[in-house]
Write a protein that holds these residues in place. Structure first.
Motif, mmCIF file in Angstrom:
data_model
loop_
_atom_site.group_PDB
_atom_site.id
_atom_site.type_symbol
_atom_site.label_atom_id
_atom_site.label_comp_id
_atom_site.label_asym_id
_atom_site.label_seq_id
_atom_site.Cartn_x
_atom_site.Cartn_y
_atom_site.Cartn_z
ATOM 1 N N ASN A 148 -2.622 1.183 12.245
ATOM 2 C CA ASN A 148 -1.886 1.654 11.081
ATOM 3 C C ASN A 148 -1.696 3.160 11.028
ATOM 4 O OD1 ASN A 148 -1.578 -0.946 9.625
ATOM 5 N ND2 ASN A 148 -3.812 -0.884 9.634
ATOM 6 N N ARG A 202 2.207 2.649 4.199
ATOM 7 C CA ARG A 202 0.913 2.059 4.553
ATOM 8 C C ARG A 202 0.048 3.056 5.325
ATOM 9 N NH1 ARG A 202 -1.318 -3.066 5.249
ATOM 10 N NH2 ARG A 202 -2.801 -3.280 6.973
ATOM 11 N N GLU A 231 5.579 -1.798 2.271
ATOM 12 C CA GLU A 231 4.763 -0.659 2.681
ATOM 13 C C GLU A 231 5.187 -0.077 4.027
ATOM 14 O OE1 GLU A 231 1.133 -3.491 4.362
ATOM 15 O OE2 GLU A 231 1.030 -2.607 2.364
ATOM 16 N N LEU A 233 0.842 -1.197 0.000
ATOM 17 C CA LEU A 233 0.000 0.000 0.000
ATOM 18 C C LEU A 233 0.878 1.247 0.000
ATOM 19 C CD1 LEU A 233 -2.751 -0.931 2.628
ATOM 20 C CD2 LEU A 233 -2.768 -1.293 0.154
ATOM 21 N N THR A 234 0.607 2.168 -0.909
ATOM 22 C CA THR A 234 1.318 3.441 -0.973
ATOM 23 C C THR A 234 0.430 4.473 -1.639
ATOM 24 O OG1 THR A 234 3.186 4.661 -1.906
ATOM 25 C CG2 THR A 234 2.480 2.674 -3.086
#
Length: 543
Positions: A398, A207, A183, A21-22
């Motif tokens: 996160n 992330r 990530e 994820l980016t």
């Protein structure tokens, strides 16, 4: 050897079914799906998402060709300009870490950050050439300096080796780049003033940036193609991650160099701005603007505010203008807003004063925050949700930083027990909403800026007439809070409030300078510790 579970047999993670994820992926999608939509507005300048994507590619390529390696730091100190927006993508696209520096800091603080971050490149702008040049003096290994030469600003000087546009001309937008393999890789570095004099470097990962950008879009119901005005500084938690949010929504970023009422209202009318963020002081400024400036805004505008609870009168004034206020809470360590005062439709029937009281609470966890509680910081036992029991706000998941750069001890302490310890003391209401009651960290939030009381005290102690000093927050209608200094003079010494304030102005950024000075004996415990809670009470009672 144990048998593999059926759900693990032949179901390997591959490039076809998994990627890190980016938020960099948001830029690529916006350029492909909505290439002709306006991405950036700056005065007469308008660029599409295709053009913005190409410029970010060139920036990444040029930085690589200048020797910037993955994991290197690229710093920027600039207003809310298109180049600052592009840096949020171009810098991490070459694997580097973006460090956006507070434009209100003095040269000493800027020099500390550049050295602590080991910045390889510094992108700066004419408006800050004086303070930046002073910061660079004496650095053993100064970074490569790149000047943003904004045609709309002719004051100051160009102090770099080349301009930003010259740097871009060295890049190639067809040069291949890859998304991060992991990530967990750092995407940005943000410095925060804590309870110690030196700022701490908060490290964000791809992330978290991806998820908080998404959280912003969902929690604020921003929809498709929002038009966002940059009243919030991009150096604040990477503009609370809104550069990446706007790419996700293929929205429009309307740049604004200075936060003043007339250009804000002009931009809202001209560009049909429907979203902007700011501290309560910004909202108060807009409320107090002449009525003539407020005319002609007939569309809905959403406002997100943080930094201090917005007073009821401020909320009422904004909503009378047709601006809907959402209150959020977070810290640099949580990518900005990780808690939101989510609104319930049933509350619309309540009296405005009651609505304002509800909106002034910090709220509940944002969509992408995994855990929020008010608890005893030692036992991690949650306090009763009775609106009275005091505990510390804690978050997990996160939207919590990787940690503090080069500071493992403080990182471990702040993440003890698997929770991030915010340092903010609060109550937990029966409906699950948290409300701050005090700050265990002696940080003053003035106009949305964090001020370390210890940093101010260190300067006061440098004054030859000062024997002892303590700084606390004093409530202020305009700024939310301002520093209030309590000073004991040395025997036989003489000093006035004006002299002390003038001395502080010589040694720190103006926003950190005490607005009031009280000469007295400082209250202490039997062990000699200054009782700041007593001073806070005294500060609240000052005329």
């Amino acid at each position: 050897m144990s048998e593999q579970h059926p759900y693990e047999q032949g179901l390997a993670r591959t490039p076809a079914n998994f990627s890190a994820l980016t938020p960099l992926s948001f830029l690529e999608r916006a350029a492909i799906v909505y290439p002709d939509r306006t991405a950036v507005v700056h005065g007469a300048l308008r660029r599409s998402w295709r053009e913005t994507h190409e410029r970010c590619l060139k920036l990444a390529s040029a930085l690589r060709r200048r020797g910037v390696q993955p994991g290197d730091t690229v710093s920027i100190i600039a207003p809310n300009l298109p180049e600052h927006f592009e840096a949020h993508f171009g810098v991490p696209m070459c694997g580097a870490v973006l460090n956006s520096i507070n434009t209100r800091l003095d040269s000493e603080a800027i020099a500390f950050i550049l050295q602590h971050a080991e910045a390889r490149v510094l992108i700066t702008e004419r408006e800050f050439s004086g303070v930046v040049a002073k910061a660079l003096q004496g650095m053993a290994h100064p970074p490569l300096v790149i000047d943003i030469d904004d045609p709309g600003w002719q004051e100051g000087e160009l102090i770099g080796e080349l301009t930003y546009e010259q740097l871009l001309s060295e890049g190639d937008d067809s040069e291949a780049w890859t998304l991060p393999d992991d990530e967990w890789q750092a995407i940005s570095l943000n410095y925060t003033s804590g309870t110690t004099g030196d700022p701490k470097g908060v490290v964000y990962h791809h992330r978290g940036a991806y998820l908080n950008a998404t959280s912003n879009l969902v929690s604020w119901n921003m929809g498709d193609n929002p038009v966002y005005l940059w009243t919030l500084p991009m150096f604040h938690c990477n503009g609370w991650c809104f550069p990446w949010t706007l790419a996700l929504a293929a929205g429009t970023a309307v740049c604004l160099r200075h936060v003043r009422a007339e250009p804000i209202f002009d931009a809202i009318r001209r560009e049909k701005v429907d979203h902007f963020c700011g501290a309560p002081i910004v909202l108060n400024m807009l409320n107090g603007a002449p009525d003539a400036l407020k005319q002609g805004i007939e569309h809905a505008v959403k406002v997100m505010t943080a930094g201090a609870a917005p007073p009821a009168a401020v909320i009422q004034g904004m909503e009378e203008l047709g601006f809907k206020v959402t209150h959020v809470y977070g810290l640099t360590e949580t990518y900005g807003p990780s808690v939101i005062c989510a609104w319930h439709e049933g509350w619309n029937e309540r009296p405005l004063a009651e609505q304002a009281r509800l909106k002034s609470r910090q709220g509940v966890r944002a969509p992408m925050l995994d855990g929020l509680m008010v608890a005893d910081p030692q036992t991690l036992q949650p306090v009763p949700q009775d609106g009275q029991s005091i505990g510390e706000i804690m978050m997990r998941g996160n939207l919590v930083m990787k940690g503090y750069l080069k500071n493992p001890a403080t990182t471990q302490e702040s993440l003890a027990g698997g929770w991030f310890h915010s340092g903010d003391l609060a109550v937990w209401h029966p409906d699950g909403y948290v409300e701050i009651k005090d700050r265990s960290k002696d940080v003053i939030i003035s106009g949305g800026e964090n001020i370390s009381s210890i940093e101010v005290e260190d300067v006061l102690y440098r004054h030859p007439a000062v024997a002892e000093a303590a700084v606390v927050a004093r409530p202020d209608d305009k700024w939310g809070e301002t520093p209030c200094a309590f000073v004991t003079l040395k025997a036989g010494a003489v000093a006035s409030q004006d002299e002390i304030i003038a001395f502080c102005r010589e040694h720190m950024a103006r926003f950190k300078v005490p607005k009031s000075v009280v000469f007295c004996e400082l209250p202490k415990t039997s062990t000699g510790k200054i009782q700041k809670f007593v001073l806070r009470a005294q500060a609240r009672e000052l005329p």
